[in-house]
Design an enzyme around this catalytic site. Structure first.
Site, PDB file in Angstrom:
ATOM      1  N   ARG A 180       0.883  -1.179   0.000  1.00 21.93           N
ATOM      2  CA  ARG A 180       0.000   0.000   0.000  1.00 21.93           C
ATOM      3  C   ARG A 180       0.912   1.217   0.000  1.00 21.93           C
ATOM      4  NH1 ARG A 180      -5.404   1.150   1.864  1.00 21.93           N
ATOM      5  NH2 ARG A 180      -5.603   3.210   2.825  1.00 21.93           N
ATOM      6  N   HIS A 193      -7.152   1.296  -6.908  1.00 24.64           N
ATOM      7  CA  HIS A 193      -7.448   0.534  -5.686  1.00 24.64           C
ATOM      8  C   HIS A 193      -8.252  -0.718  -6.072  1.00 24.64           C
ATOM      9  CE1 HIS A 193      -7.755  -0.353  -1.592  1.00 24.64           C
ATOM     10  NE2 HIS A 193      -8.373   0.711  -1.113  1.00 24.64           N
ATOM     11  N   GLN A 228     -10.184  -2.944  -3.348  1.00 27.45           N
ATOM     12  CA  GLN A 228     -11.411  -2.323  -2.880  1.00 27.45           C
ATOM     13  C   GLN A 228     -12.554  -2.562  -3.857  1.00 27.45           C
ATOM     14  OE1 GLN A 228     -12.350  -0.401   0.003  1.00 27.45           O
ATOM     15  NE2 GLN A 228     -14.309  -0.877  -0.952  1.00 27.45           N
ATOM     16  N   ASP A 279     -16.493   8.888  -2.602  1.00 24.23           N
ATOM     17  CA  ASP A 279     -15.333   8.712  -1.729  1.00 24.23           C
ATOM     18  C   ASP A 279     -15.041  10.053  -1.093  1.00 24.23           C
ATOM     19  OD1 ASP A 279     -13.159   7.626  -0.434  1.00 24.23           O
ATOM     20  OD2 ASP A 279     -11.992   7.199  -2.230  1.00 24.23           O
ATOM     21  N   CYS A 301     -16.046   3.525   0.124  1.00 22.56           N
ATOM     22  CA  CYS A 301     -14.963   2.629   0.540  1.00 22.56           C
ATOM     23  C   CYS A 301     -14.518   2.853   1.983  1.00 22.56           C
ATOM     24  CB  CYS A 301     -13.778   2.747  -0.416  1.00 22.56           C
ATOM     25  SG  CYS A 301     -12.935   4.340  -0.344  1.00 22.56           S
ATOM     26  N   ARG A 343     -14.421  -6.828   2.107  1.00 23.62           N
ATOM     27  CA  ARG A 343     -12.974  -6.724   1.892  1.00 23.62           C
ATOM     28  C   ARG A 343     -12.307  -8.019   2.341  1.00 23.62           C
ATOM     29  NH1 ARG A 343     -11.082  -1.246   2.098  1.00 23.62           N
ATOM     30  NH2 ARG A 343      -8.957  -2.076   2.116  1.00 23.62           N
TER      31      ARG A 343
END
Length: 314
Positions: free
Chosen positions: A111, A138, A141, A229, A268, A296
């Site tokens: 990450r 991402h 996700q 987001d 998310c 997730r």
């Protein structure tokens, strides 16, 4: 964006770097097994004796916990490294770090901020590399998002997915990658100053994606899925200006009324309540946010198994 960084010839498994780099049938298989693993979380434990390394140059809550629990439920072990403990590109090349870590662990999740670090790590590593987030994309996700949408709505083929807010968001880029693969219409409502990268749109449209970008909020009419987001990420330095331009794109109850009655809302997380989304939406009946967060875990389990070629064949 890097396009042709060759992986190590000794790669033992498959990298999960971006959705547009993986064959559609492989992504369908990952999701199919994610659904199955959710139904019986402890039935499949193929990771006995294997170790996952988690590298975080960016802070994390959901990514860290979901990957740690996923690997342990699969029977494996986890070692976690922060940016303070491992400084990629300092003292040795990032590719060399990948070569070294490959001698200790079986799969690596990174990450990070800069996308090039992900691809440089993959170029040196002989074990699979997973994109746990970059400023560009991402994909993990969005696999959880797709799983959640399938649970609520069935196949996304032919459905109307609407993104509201920042068009340069990394989650949105992965949704753009997913559009031609899963054959849904993606409508993006964003200010002119925050449109998606042109190259991402062109690449998706060349593959048949039905993607439109507009500053108008009427694209939310008839939506099956509404996404947003947070407006300010760790790499943004223009918070005040972003808030001012993006406030008209807040997801609130009036906006959700324009969507279909069965429409779901997804985010998310972490959410900034009162900014990109109001309390009555995120806590309301149409919210799928908490299922999305749980998924997730299940999506990450299936991704790990796919990377190491241990998905069930049935």
């Amino acid at each position: 964006m890097p396009t042709t960084i060759p992986p190590s010839a000794l790669k033992q498994g498959r990298d999960f770097l971006d959705l547009d780099r993986i064959e559609p049938q492989e992504l369908f298989a990952i999701l199919r097994h994610a659904h199955a693993m959710k139904k019986n979380p402890l039935a499949f434990r193929p990771m006995e004796g294997k170790t996952l390394a988690l590298i975080f140059e960016k802070p994390s809550t959901r990514t860290r916990v979901s990957f740690e629990v996923a690997m342990r439920q699969l029977g494996g072990q986890v070692t976690t490294l922060s940016g303070a403990e491992i400084q990629l590109g300092r003292g040795e090349t990032i590719a060399d770090t990948g070569r070294v870590l490959s001698r200790y662990v079986d799969v690596i999740m990174l990450r990070t901020f800069a996308e090039h670090k992900l691809y440089e790590l993959a170029s040196g590593a002989s074990v699979p590399i997973i994109n746990g987030l970059t400023d560009h994309s991402h994909p993990c996700q969005v696999m959880a998002d797709l799983m959640t949408a399938e649970e609520r709505l069935g196949s996304l083929k032919g459905k109307n997915v609407v993104w509201v807010g920042d068009g340069g968001d990394n989650v949105l880029i992965s949704w753009i990658h997913a559009a031609p693969i899963f054959d849904f219409t993606l409508r993006i409502a964003c200010p002119p100053a925050f449109v998606p990268p042109t190259e991402a749109l062109i690449a998706a449209q060349k593959k048949g994606a039905k993607v439109t970008v507009t500053p108008d909020m009427d694209v939310t009419d008839g939506a099956d899925v509404v996404l947003t987001d947070c407006w300010v990420s760790m790499h943004n330095s223009d918070a005040a200006a972003r808030h001012e331009m993006l406030m008209p794109y807040q997801v609130n109850a009036d906006l959700m009324k324009r969507a279909k009655p069965h429409a779901i809302f997804m985010h998310c997380l972490p959410a900034h309540r009162g900014e990109e989304v109001t309390d009555d939406v995120i806590d309301g009946a149409q919210s799928a946010v908490w299922d999305e967060a749980e998924n997730r875990l299940h999506a990450h389990k299936a991704i790990l198994c796919w990377c190491l070629n241990v998905l069930p064949t049935a």
